[in-house]
Write an enzyme that holds these catalytic residues in place. Sequence first.
Site, PDB file in Angstrom:
ATOM      1  N   ARG A  90      25.620 -10.270   4.433  1.00 52.23           N
ATOM      2  CA  ARG A  90      26.156 -10.074   3.336  1.00 52.23           C
ATOM      3  C   ARG A  90      24.923 -10.685   1.967  1.00 52.23           C
ATOM      4  O   ARG A  90      25.368  -9.496   0.513  1.00 52.23           O
ATOM      5  CB  ARG A  90      27.050  -9.385   2.999  1.00 52.23           C
ATOM      6  CG  ARG A  90      27.415  -8.493   4.138  1.00 52.23           C
ATOM      7  CD  ARG A  90      29.449  -8.807   3.914  1.00 52.23           C
ATOM      8  NE  ARG A  90      29.262  -7.984   3.178  1.00 52.23           N
ATOM      9  CZ  ARG A  90      29.938  -6.243   3.019  1.00 52.23           C
ATOM     10  NH1 ARG A  90      29.494  -6.011   3.619  1.00 52.23           N
ATOM     11  NH2 ARG A  90      30.380  -6.285   1.686  1.00 52.23           N
ATOM     12  N   GLU A  99      16.363 -15.905  11.933  1.00 57.53           N
ATOM     13  CA  GLU A  99      17.288 -15.711  12.512  1.00 57.53           C
ATOM     14  C   GLU A  99      16.693 -16.250  14.971  1.00 57.53           C
ATOM     15  O   GLU A  99      15.800 -14.944  14.678  1.00 57.53           O
ATOM     16  CB  GLU A  99      18.107 -15.035  13.293  1.00 57.53           C
ATOM     17  CG  GLU A  99      19.513 -14.915  13.876  1.00 57.53           C
ATOM     18  CD  GLU A  99      21.130 -14.091  13.773  1.00 57.53           C
ATOM     19  OE1 GLU A  99      21.616 -14.131  15.101  1.00 57.53           O
ATOM     20  OE2 GLU A  99      20.307 -13.336  13.098  1.00 57.53           O
ATOM     21  N   ARG A 198      32.974 -17.178  -0.506  1.00 53.16           N
ATOM     22  CA  ARG A 198      33.397 -17.837   1.142  1.00 53.16           C
ATOM     23  C   ARG A 198      33.817 -18.887   1.322  1.00 53.16           C
ATOM     24  O   ARG A 198      34.263 -19.470   2.414  1.00 53.16           O
ATOM     25  CB  ARG A 198      32.053 -17.963   1.865  1.00 53.16           C
ATOM     26  CG  ARG A 198      31.372 -16.378   2.189  1.00 53.16           C
ATOM     27  CD  ARG A 198      32.080 -15.287   2.844  1.00 53.16           C
ATOM     28  NE  ARG A 198      31.241 -13.928   2.440  1.00 53.16           N
ATOM     29  CZ  ARG A 198      31.542 -12.777   2.905  1.00 53.16           C
ATOM     30  NH1 ARG A 198      32.656 -12.761   3.483  1.00 53.16           N
ATOM     31  NH2 ARG A 198      30.770 -11.565   2.555  1.00 53.16           N
TER      32      ARG A 198
END
Length: 244
Positions: A90, A99, A198
């Site tokens: 995000r 990835e 976060r």
Amino acid sequence: MTPVGDPDISTRSDVSVELVKSSASDSDVLFAARVSTLGEQSLDELQKDPERSKGLINYLMRDRHGSPFEHNSMTFFISAPIFVFREFMRHRVGWSYNEESGRYRELDPVFYVPGADRKLVQEGRPGKYVFVEGSPQQHELVRSVLDDSYQQAYTAYQKLLAEGVAREVARSVLPVGLFSSMYATCNARSLMHFLGLRTQHEQAKVPSFPQREIEMVGEKMEAEWAKLMPLTYAAFNANGRVAP
């Protein structure tokens, strides 16, 4: 058809973060900031001790002059459950990702199970909830149910592969608790924005309520960044951990 038995799966309750390369220092902030008044003479900052200019770094952070914090780069190799990466991605401005792909490789049977210190029970309503410790019985239940689910899912995955089903189709049966890995590249400004959202921290002006697993990744990234840019890191904390 080759029969498929129960595969050996492994579980982890941690995440891993490795700083694989970087070009990041407090001097990067200073030369970028001083070009506005010194022009080409600002390059002299690269040869000077940034400690003498920590006041300028603090001023830039305090008054949210953010662009000088973008002239640096850090690349991390991260191993974490897939659900962490879906939250991670995000964050798009100032980030680059690559990835591992379940289309091109057979995915390893490594899965996430919360550790004994992971709070399990959510109390309250959205926006005002807290997490509290689970009972020993709840922890054992979570581990048992996840182990059974992971075993079933990976057995089904192996069965589909053995029947010749393409990896990109077979992976559909795998849960988001599966570990994946990625490279993530960012600059200090984008990392500060990530950390402000976060991680929880006593010096943060704005409260944040991250899921614990992505916070674990953030804490490890933060520790690496703090060593690279100590003056910038100190100013970030002193000014409430708000990205400039």
